[in-house]
Design a protein around this motif. Structure first.
Motif, PDB file in Angstrom:
ATOM      1  N   SER A   1      -4.488  -5.740   1.349  1.00  0.00           N
ATOM      2  CA  SER A   1      -4.162  -5.923   0.046  1.00  0.00           C
ATOM      3  C   SER A   1      -3.020  -6.733   0.058  1.00  0.00           C
TER       4      SER A   1
ATOM      5  N   HIS B   1      -3.811  -1.515   7.611  1.00  0.00           N
ATOM      6  CA  HIS B   1      -3.949  -0.163   8.489  1.00  0.00           C
ATOM      7  C   HIS B   1      -4.444  -1.295   9.690  1.00  0.00           C
TER       8      HIS B   1
ATOM      9  N   ASN C   1       3.672  -8.777  -1.495  1.00  0.00           N
ATOM     10  CA  ASN C   1       3.197  -7.212  -0.195  1.00  0.00           C
ATOM     11  C   ASN C   1       2.761  -7.001  -0.395  1.00  0.00           C
ATOM     12  N   VAL C   2       1.818  -6.645   1.089  1.00  0.00           N
ATOM     13  CA  VAL C   2       0.877  -6.252   1.749  1.00  0.00           C
ATOM     14  C   VAL C   2       1.007  -4.846   2.648  1.00  0.00           C
ATOM     15  N   SER C   3      -0.627  -4.897   2.360  1.00  0.00           N
ATOM     16  CA  SER C   3      -0.615  -3.171   2.778  1.00  0.00           C
ATOM     17  C   SER C   3      -1.959  -3.519   4.337  1.00  0.00           C
TER      18      SER C   3
ATOM     19  N   ARG D   1       2.602  -0.451   4.336  1.00  0.00           N
ATOM     20  CA  ARG D   1       2.821  -1.816   3.139  1.00  0.00           C
ATOM     21  C   ARG D   1       4.259  -2.203   3.985  1.00  0.00           C
TER      22      ARG D   1
ATOM     23  N   GLU E   1      -3.268   6.686   6.156  1.00  0.00           N
ATOM     24  CA  GLU E   1      -1.750   6.353   5.116  1.00  0.00           C
ATOM     25  C   GLU E   1      -1.704   4.525   5.103  1.00  0.00           C
ATOM     26  N   PRO E   2      -1.977   3.674   4.651  1.00  0.00           N
ATOM     27  CA  PRO E   2      -2.214   1.975   5.141  1.00  0.00           C
ATOM     28  C   PRO E   2       0.251   1.757   5.319  1.00  0.00           C
TER      29      PRO E   2
ATOM     30  N   SER F   1      -2.044   3.495  11.998  1.00  0.00           N
ATOM     31  CA  SER F   1      -2.089   4.176  10.239  1.00  0.00           C
ATOM     32  C   SER F   1      -3.337   4.773  10.058  1.00  0.00           C
TER      33      SER F   1
ATOM     34  N   GLU G   1      -0.529  -9.259  -2.362  1.00  0.00           N
ATOM     35  CA  GLU G   1       0.120  -8.969  -3.719  1.00  0.00           C
ATOM     36  C   GLU G   1       1.065  -9.948  -4.072  1.00  0.00           C
TER      37      GLU G   1
ATOM     38  N   THR H   1       7.124  -5.840   3.574  1.00  0.00           N
ATOM     39  CA  THR H   1       6.725  -7.956   2.168  1.00  0.00           C
ATOM     40  C   THR H   1       6.091  -8.500   3.523  1.00  0.00           C
ATOM     41  N   CYS H   2       4.945  -8.851   3.792  1.00  0.00           N
ATOM     42  CA  CYS H   2       5.120 -10.414   4.678  1.00  0.00           C
ATOM     43  C   CYS H   2       6.370 -11.404   5.538  1.00  0.00           C
TER      44      CYS H   2
END
Length: 141
Positions: free
Chosen positions: A139, A11, A7-9, A33, A30-31, A25, A141, A35-36
């Protein structure tokens, strides 16, 4: 290290080759988000983020095949004017919502019209266009 499945975030700022911005964004504050590599994003965007490191910024240019695909002339459909209310003249370039035979909404743009038919373009607005993105990975994760 790959971000595939994470799970990425991010801009991002998206521009066309003429420099005009079509999405950002950052402007929304707001970034994004997602799933890559899970098919939630256009392929080239996913691929760009896959090998990024948190804190890294990249600039990528995506050809139509890596983005929304080539423009498809078969996606310009003619529908009899009699299928539509007669309350006003259609306007070329206007965005409308059509219904598919399955009852699902389909965004379209009025491409042209005459006394008999209205032609609607149901291509994605970015189909056939190269897209440029500045992407910052916030990010993973």
């Amino acid at each position: 290290m790959s971000n595939e499945g994470k799970n990425v975030s991010v801009h991002y700022v998206g521009t066309l080759d003429d420099g005009s911005e079509f999405d950002s964004s950052r402007r929304r504050g707001e970034p994004l988000r997602f799933t890559c590599m899970a098919g939630q994003m256009i392929p080239g965007f996913d691929a760009a983020v896959r090998d990024m490191n948190v804190g890294e910024t990249v600039n990528v240019r995506l050809e139509p095949e890596e983005a929304y695909g080539p423009r498809n002339e078969a996606a310009v459909v003619a529908i009899p004017r009699s299928n539509f209310p007669q309350d006003g003249e259609p306007k070329v370039g206007s965005s409308v919502m059509l219904m598919s035979p399955q009852g699902k909404p389909v965004p379209a743009v009025i491409a042209s019209f005459d006394d008999q038919v209205i032609k609607f373009d149901i291509n994605h607005p970015m189909a056939g266009k190269a897209l440029n993105f500045e992407i910052e990975l916030l990010s993973a994760e």
